[in-house]
Write a protein that holds these residues in place. Structure first.
Motif, PDB file in Angstrom:
ATOM      1  N   ARG A 115       2.242 -15.068  -5.373  1.00 31.59           N
ATOM      2  CA  ARG A 115       2.095 -15.252  -3.928  1.00 31.59           C
ATOM      3  C   ARG A 115       2.302 -13.939  -3.186  1.00 31.59           C
ATOM      4  O   ARG A 115       1.613 -13.624  -2.215  1.00 31.59           O
ATOM      5  N   ARG A 118      -0.749 -11.776  -3.737  1.00 32.20           N
ATOM      6  CA  ARG A 118      -1.881 -12.355  -2.995  1.00 32.20           C
ATOM      7  C   ARG A 118      -1.742 -12.046  -1.509  1.00 32.20           C
ATOM      8  O   ARG A 118      -2.730 -11.763  -0.815  1.00 32.20           O
ATOM      9  N   LYS A 119      -0.514 -12.111  -0.999  1.00 33.65           N
ATOM     10  CA  LYS A 119      -0.273 -11.766   0.400  1.00 33.65           C
ATOM     11  C   LYS A 119      -0.506 -10.282   0.637  1.00 33.65           C
ATOM     12  O   LYS A 119      -1.018  -9.869   1.694  1.00 33.65           O
ATOM     13  N   THR A 168       7.516 -11.227   0.601  1.00 34.98           N
ATOM     14  CA  THR A 168       6.345 -11.942   1.118  1.00 34.98           C
ATOM     15  C   THR A 168       6.477 -12.187   2.624  1.00 34.98           C
ATOM     16  O   THR A 168       5.533 -11.952   3.393  1.00 34.98           O
TER      17      THR A 168
END
Length: 835
Positions: A115, A118-119, A168
């Motif tokens: 995640r 991906r961020k 994140t």
């Protein structure tokens, strides 16, 4: 609108399907974890409920006192580590559930990392490529059980979840300027710092993100003020506490300012994150003497893992193809690689300043290595994407060749890493869990039911086995005992006098006789495999020791628990070997053998049996061993056969095949090593194991002026290097060293005269020794395939044993060796007569 919503839902479904596939590829290499036991601190923590019964101290209170001690003495501040109290109840209730919990935490950590990437990139390509590479970077390591995946109640993966989630939210704040995201990021980073100090240097990752996302240096520095404040608070606390600590020469956690030692420790952990680094360095000799052929289950698992992973990879690549066709996620490969490199670089920064970690050898990095592996996987993914873009310019054949090469390399490393993980789990079990496993099985089968509560147990176990503490017995047997670890340095005289013993001393030796009403026992667990082993429980009547070293623990009755799951007991294949001792003369001892039919069966189950041994005189409980082979009976057991070895003179004994599994051995009653005697062997060694191994032993288990004997034993803990030694009284001399080639039949000869011992390997003289005085007959019977005490089985098979008077000439030995290639191996088992 509905069409857009449907498209988004479809994209989300594809995202979750892709993530599940990536996690499946990773989880396959971690599956050996489910088959392992407790390692390092987990061994003690798993008996927390038992410790509560034994000491009255709740697990929460024990964890709190431990945290206070670590803060007070070592300046380590981990208040959130108290979460492990709940995990310890899970450890105690179900080992498999605990292992599933560990794997689940690793998977959640990888999902959080996915995640985060991906961020960072806005694309599945970079995050997916990184998770495709992580299974070749993540590797189990032995290192005293200090593995970031296998132990510590999931501490490292949980800490990584907090840190990756904090980063994140920090990216969300940098993109949207929402203060809520900044607060979430700061709180998660604070939680990571309160959980484990490896989180402190991750401020570097916040700074790198801010510099990548903000064009202005001033703006970037303002963005990291909350994280910098948190780091500053902990830094002040740590610096103040650690500067007040004693010198780093006295405290392993006091900072050592030596830059060379610090950089070396940092590099050791960083290099430890590279694929197969632990395998190549092999600091614990786990792989140096291992082979996939000797462990078929490891090789088979490796092949199966590759097949499962390859099928999943094909599906994952198909899902990643739409992103690979676009420039999205690829145009910032260098900044992405820089961020992932900051993760790998930051993780070991603080730990490298501690002397404890500066002294470890290459390949032995452990806790920060988890972060280093993930960070380096991200760097490699960025490089791979850049290379893939260049490969597109190749011809069709060039692209096919490049893709095939990458696939083959990935599969080979993936399969080897899966195999190595199984090796590490098995090797760690041999040290940390196998003894405990068999003792747990014995306790749950009622083995300690006749031992009154409050009795004293002398136990001989690994410090990390956790069965040398009262909490283990309180948890497994339901009784509280006083437990004394025989490997600890302590004053046995004071302990025994507290138990009512009457002690007399002569020179350095002390003999203590216990009263009949005393309830003192010795407990020894002897695993011979993952699901095979035995436990000896003997009531003690006399103890002999010199200083802090036990010489003998004597009794007249013992119970034996033999555990052999999924096998059938044959009445002739289990016996007990031991050493007799006279109460008045502890050094006058003789070996004895009790066959299975002479033992009384107390109770039994489908996979175990409890036997009782009772003798008129005392025997040494430390030398008592369950052996899976009947004894031969002296000189009368000469066998008429056509073996490969021929004797030129009077044959004392000639026996055939002796298996090396399940602690098989042969005790040659009344056969002593004395002048003008030759012992000739044909042996086939397995690939070197991790436990001590003895091939021949004629020593008495006692030590002293009357102890005479010859031993041929493993010279190191993990190889097939052997040495032959002779002991006469207090003198010990090495005769020679040699190496057994695994899987090959090796011819060994020991020849004695009145003043000389000679050792031959495959017809070549490898050692000889002149004696100071005339050779006396050995004080113990000749034991082949194990030590005199029965606790060091030979890792292989003895294919023939020939003992005779006289000696062959050098030319006769060479003729024997030459003839071995033309005759078939013996089919006879030791102790069985040919009909």
């Amino acid at each position: 609108m509905f069409e857009t919503l449907s498209r988004l839902r479809g994209k989300q479904r594809r995202h979750w399907a892709l993530l599940c596939g990536l996690l499946l590829i990773n989880v396959v290499t971690l599956l050996p974890c489910l088959d392992g036991g407790y390692y390092s601190d987990d061994s003690f923590n798993s008996v927390a409920p038992g410790n509560e019964v034994a000491t009255g101290q709740t697990p929460f209170r024990a964890a709190l006192e431990w945290s206070e001690m670590m803060f007070r003495e070592n300046a380590r501040f981990w208040p959130l580590y108290l979460y492990t109290v709940g995990v310890r109840y899970l450890e105690a209730s179900s080992l498999l559930s605990y292992k599933i919990f560990l794997v689940a935490m690793v998977m959640l950590s990888l999902a959080a990392y996915h995640r985060l990437l991906r961020k960072l990139t806005g694309s599945e390509l970079y995050a997916g490529a990184t998770l495709l590479l992580t299974p070749v970077f993540l590797q189990f390591r032995y290192v005293h059980g200090w593995d970031p995946i296998l132990s510590f109640e999931g501490l490292v993966p949980i800490c990584s979840i907090l840190l990756f989630s904090a980063l994140t939210f920090f990216i969300s704040y940098l993109d949207s300027h929402r203060q809520t995201d900044l607060w979430r990021s700061s709180l998660l980073y604070l939680a990571g710092c309160l959980l484990y100090e490896v989180a402190y240097p991750f401020f570097l990752c916040f700074l790198v993100l801010a510099l990548l996302r903000r064009r202005s240096l001033i703006s970037a520095l303002r963005a990291v003020v909350p994280a910098g404040t948190i780091l500053g608070l902990f830094a002040l606390l740590q610096v103040g506490m650690r500067l007040s600590m004693k010198s780093y020469a006295l405290n392993a956690y006091a900072p050592n300012p030596d830059p060379v030692a610090t950089i070396r420790a940092w590099l050791i952990h960083l290099v430890g994150g590279l694929p197969l680094s632990y395998y190549l360095c092999d600091p614990d000799a786990v792989f140096r003497n291992s082979s996939g052929l000797s462990w078929p289950e490891a090789t088979g698992f490796s092949v199966l893992a590759v097949l499962i992973a390859w099928v999943t990879v094909r599906i994952v690549i198909r899902q990643l193809r739409p992103w690979s066709a676009s420039r999205e996620g690829c145009q910032n490969c260098i900044p992405n690689a820089l961020f992932c490199l900051s993760i790998a670089v930051a993780a070991p920064a603080l730990i490298a300043t501690s002397p404890k970690y500066q002294q470890i050898p290459w390949g032995s990095g452990y806790i920060p290595v988890y972060f280093c592996s993930l960070g380096l996987a991200g760097v490699t993914a960025a490089v791979a994407i850049l290379v893939a873009r260049r490969v597109r310019e190749f011809s069709r054949i060039g692209r096919a060749v490049t893709a095939t090469t990458v696939i083959i390399i990935w599969c080979l490393v993936y399969g080897l890493n899966a195999r190595n993980n199984m090796f590490v789990v098995r090797a760690a079990d041999e040290v940390f869990y196998d003894s405990r496993r068999v003792l747990e099985r014995a306790a749950r089968s009622g083995f300690l039911s006749d031992v009154p509560e409050g009795s004293t147990l002398f136990v001989d176990g690994s410090a990390y086995g956790a069965w040398n503490i009262p909490g283990f017995y309180a948890q497994e047997a339901g009784r509280v005992y006083r437990v004394i670890h025989m490997q600890d340095s302590q004053n046995y005289g004071v302990v025994l006098q507290q138990l009512g013993a009457v002690c007399t001393s002569a020179s350095l030796r002390t003999e203590c006789n216990l009263p009949e009403k005393s309830s003192v026992y010795v407990v020894r667990a002897s695993p011979t495999g993952k699901l095979v082993g035995s436990v000896v429980l003997a009531r003690i009547e006399e103890v002999v020791f010199e200083g802090d070293k036990l010489i003998g623990v004597f009794g007249s009755r013992a119970d034996l628990f033999v555990w052999r799951p999924f096998s059938v007991f044959f009445r002739s294949d289990v016996g007990v070997a031991g050493t007799d001792a006279d109460r008045g003369r502890s050094s006058a001892r003789g070996r004895f053998w009790v066959a299975r039919e002479e033992l009384r069966e107390v109770s039994s189950g489908r996979q175990w049996v409890r036997l009782r041994l009772e003798r008129d005189g005392l025997f040494d409980a430390l030398g008592l061993a369950v052996i899976q082979q009947s004894s031969s009976r002296g000189p009368t057991s000469t066998i008429a056969h056509t073996h490969r070895l021929k004797s030129p003179d009077e044959v004392l004994i000639h026996l055939g095949h002796l298996g090396g599994l399940e602690r098989r051995a042969v005790i040659l009653d009344d056969v002593l090593l004395e002048p003008n005697t030759s012992v000739e062997l044909l042996v086939r060694a397995n690939v070197g194991g991790h436990q001590p191994s003895t091939l021949v032993d004629s020593r008495c288990t006692a030590e002293g002026p009357e102890s005479v004997g010859f031993v041929m034993e493993q010279a190191d803990s993990g190889g097939n290097n052997f040495r032959a030694r002779f002991r006469q009284g207090n003198r010990s001399a090495t005769i020679g060293h040699f190496e057994l080639v695994p899987k090959s039949v090796v011819h060994i000869v020991v020849q004695t005269t009145a003043r000389r011992i000679r050792l031959f390997l495959n017809g070549t003289l490898v050692g000889e020794r002149d004696l100071v005085e005339d050779l006396k007959p050995s004080s113990g019977d000749l034991v082949v395939g194990n030590s005199a005490r029965g606790d060091k089985p030979f890792n292989g098979t003895v294919e023939e044993v020939l003992v005779y008077r006289g000696a062959k000439s050098d030319s006769q030995l060479k003729e024997t060796v030459h003839s071995l290639g033309h005759e078939k191996p013996s089919e006879y088992e030791v102790g069985r007569r040919r009909r």
